[in-house]
Motif scaffolding. Structure first.
Motif, mmCIF file in Angstrom:
data_model
loop_
_atom_site.group_PDB
_atom_site.id
_atom_site.type_symbol
_atom_site.label_atom_id
_atom_site.label_comp_id
_atom_site.label_asym_id
_atom_site.label_seq_id
_atom_site.Cartn_x
_atom_site.Cartn_y
_atom_site.Cartn_z
ATOM 1 N N UNK A 19 -2.763 -5.490 -0.654
ATOM 2 C CA UNK A 19 -1.391 -5.161 -1.035
ATOM 3 C C UNK A 19 -1.321 -3.744 -1.585
ATOM 4 N N UNK A 20 -2.264 -3.401 -2.455
ATOM 5 C CA UNK A 20 -2.279 -2.070 -3.058
ATOM 6 C C UNK A 20 -2.430 -0.990 -1.993
ATOM 7 N N UNK A 21 -3.317 -1.235 -1.027
ATOM 8 C CA UNK A 21 -3.534 -0.264 0.044
ATOM 9 C C UNK A 21 -2.301 -0.132 0.923
ATOM 10 N N UNK A 22 -1.672 -1.259 1.226
ATOM 11 C CA UNK A 22 -0.464 -1.242 2.041
ATOM 12 C C UNK A 22 0.676 -0.564 1.300
ATOM 13 N N UNK A 23 0.775 -0.824 0.002
ATOM 14 C CA UNK A 23 1.802 -0.183 -0.818
ATOM 15 C C UNK A 23 1.617 1.329 -0.827
ATOM 16 N N UNK A 24 0.387 1.751 -0.989
ATOM 17 C CA UNK A 24 0.102 3.184 -1.036
ATOM 18 C C UNK A 24 0.521 3.858 0.265
ATOM 19 N N UNK A 25 0.269 3.180 1.372
ATOM 20 C CA UNK A 25 0.654 3.723 2.672
ATOM 21 C C UNK A 25 2.173 3.779 2.804
ATOM 22 N N UNK A 26 2.840 2.723 2.335
ATOM 23 C CA UNK A 26 4.301 2.684 2.405
ATOM 24 C C UNK A 26 4.914 3.784 1.538
ATOM 25 N N UNK A 27 4.333 4.025 0.391
ATOM 26 C CA UNK A 27 4.816 5.094 -0.483
ATOM 27 C C UNK A 27 4.640 6.440 0.207
ATOM 28 N N UNK A 28 3.475 6.634 0.781
ATOM 29 C CA UNK A 28 3.181 7.891 1.472
ATOM 30 C C UNK A 28 4.160 8.127 2.618
ATOM 31 N N UNK A 29 4.431 7.084 3.374
ATOM 32 C CA UNK A 29 5.355 7.206 4.512
ATOM 33 C C UNK A 29 6.783 7.462 4.038
ATOM 34 N N UNK A 30 7.152 6.823 2.935
ATOM 35 C CA UNK A 30 8.497 7.026 2.397
ATOM 36 C C UNK A 30 8.683 8.468 1.952
ATOM 37 N N UNK B 265 9.551 -2.098 3.082
ATOM 38 C CA UNK B 265 8.335 -2.914 2.979
ATOM 39 C C UNK B 265 8.032 -3.206 1.514
ATOM 40 N N UNK B 266 8.184 -2.197 0.681
ATOM 41 C CA UNK B 266 7.923 -2.355 -0.749
ATOM 42 C C UNK B 266 8.945 -3.283 -1.391
ATOM 43 N N UNK B 267 10.196 -3.142 -0.997
ATOM 44 C CA UNK B 267 11.243 -3.996 -1.552
ATOM 45 C C UNK B 267 11.003 -5.450 -1.176
ATOM 46 N N UNK B 268 10.725 -5.688 0.094
ATOM 47 C CA UNK B 268 10.531 -7.063 0.556
ATOM 48 C C UNK B 268 9.295 -7.700 -0.069
ATOM 49 N N UNK B 269 8.289 -6.898 -0.322
ATOM 50 C CA UNK B 269 7.043 -7.444 -0.862
ATOM 51 C C UNK B 269 7.160 -7.776 -2.350
ATOM 52 N N UNK B 270 7.881 -6.968 -3.096
ATOM 53 C CA UNK B 270 7.881 -7.115 -4.550
ATOM 54 C C UNK B 270 9.193 -7.618 -5.147
#
Length: 218
Positions: free
Chosen positions: A14-25, A35-40
């Motif tokens: 989750x942390x790795x996926x979040x980091x990627x989503x943040x980077x892409x955002x 992705x971050x909203x739906x996950x958390x």
């Protein structure tokens, strides 16, 4: 807002996926933030609901928390945990919302337990105690009313600390960060909240204990 169920992924994944989503955002892909909203969103909404006690305020908290997270994403540390970060944003905003609501309702009577949205869990059931087990007592409307009143009587800091510690399982350091205090102060705040709740519920717990001893418990 659509609130997804908690992910079954491992914390590291989750942390790795979040980091990627943040980077892409941050790179301009706005859809990546979804992705971050739906996950958390599920966990953040649960926190907000338990802190505010009603769905309307909880919805406001969750929307504002993710809006602020999006607006401040550039300040997010790459090595930090996004879930914890947005969680803290939500907790802080919930405290602000509670303060605002307190001012709005300063001259009005507190709503009764019957007029408020029901909570999915009762706080005292998460607190270890030598007193009679309260799980069976939660069926009592009288107990629920007392519990609602006891929660309402807690200070904002006490309620926040209690919810984070005994409902959400947060560490003392996390609670201290949200309350902007040190670990020792956070521990004391949690202790005070638990003590006040136990005192408020003790009469009913003793009554049930007596009924159990006499064999007249319903």
């Amino acid at each position: 807002m659509n609130r997804m169920q908690p992910s079954v992924e491992s914390p590291q994944a989750i942390a790795e996926s979040d980091a990627l989503a943040v980077e892409r955002t941050l790179a301009g892909e706005r859809e990546a933030f979804r992705v971050l909203v739906e996950r958390h969103s599920h966990n953040v909404f649960r926190l907000a609901y338990r802190m505010t006690g009603n769905q309307h305020d909880a919805e406001e908290v969750i929307q504002e928390a993710f809006l602020r997270a999006y607006q401040k994403l550039g300040q997010f540390a790459a090595r930090a945990n996004f879930g914890t970060w947005v969680y803290r944003i939500a907790a802080n905003y919930a405290i602000d919302r509670l303060r605002q609501r307190q001012k709005e309702e300063a001259r009005r009577e507190m709503p009764s337990a019957e007029t408020r949205d029901g909570m999915e869990d009762d706080p005292i059931t998460r607190v270890a105690d030598e007193a009679p087990t309260p799980e069976r007592l939660t069926q009592s409307m009288e107990l629920r009313k007392q519990m609602e009143q006891a929660l309402a009587a807690l200070s904002h800091a006490e309620r926040t600390a209690f919810v984070m510690r005994h409902w959400e399982g947060c560490g003392i350091e996390e609670i201290a960060a949200v309350l902007e205090s040190n670990s020792s102060a956070a521990k004391n705040t949690v202790f005070r909240a638990v003590h006040k709740l136990r005192q408020a519920l003790q009469p009913l717990m003793e009554t049930r204990a007596q009924a159990r001893a006499m064999g007249t418990e319903p």
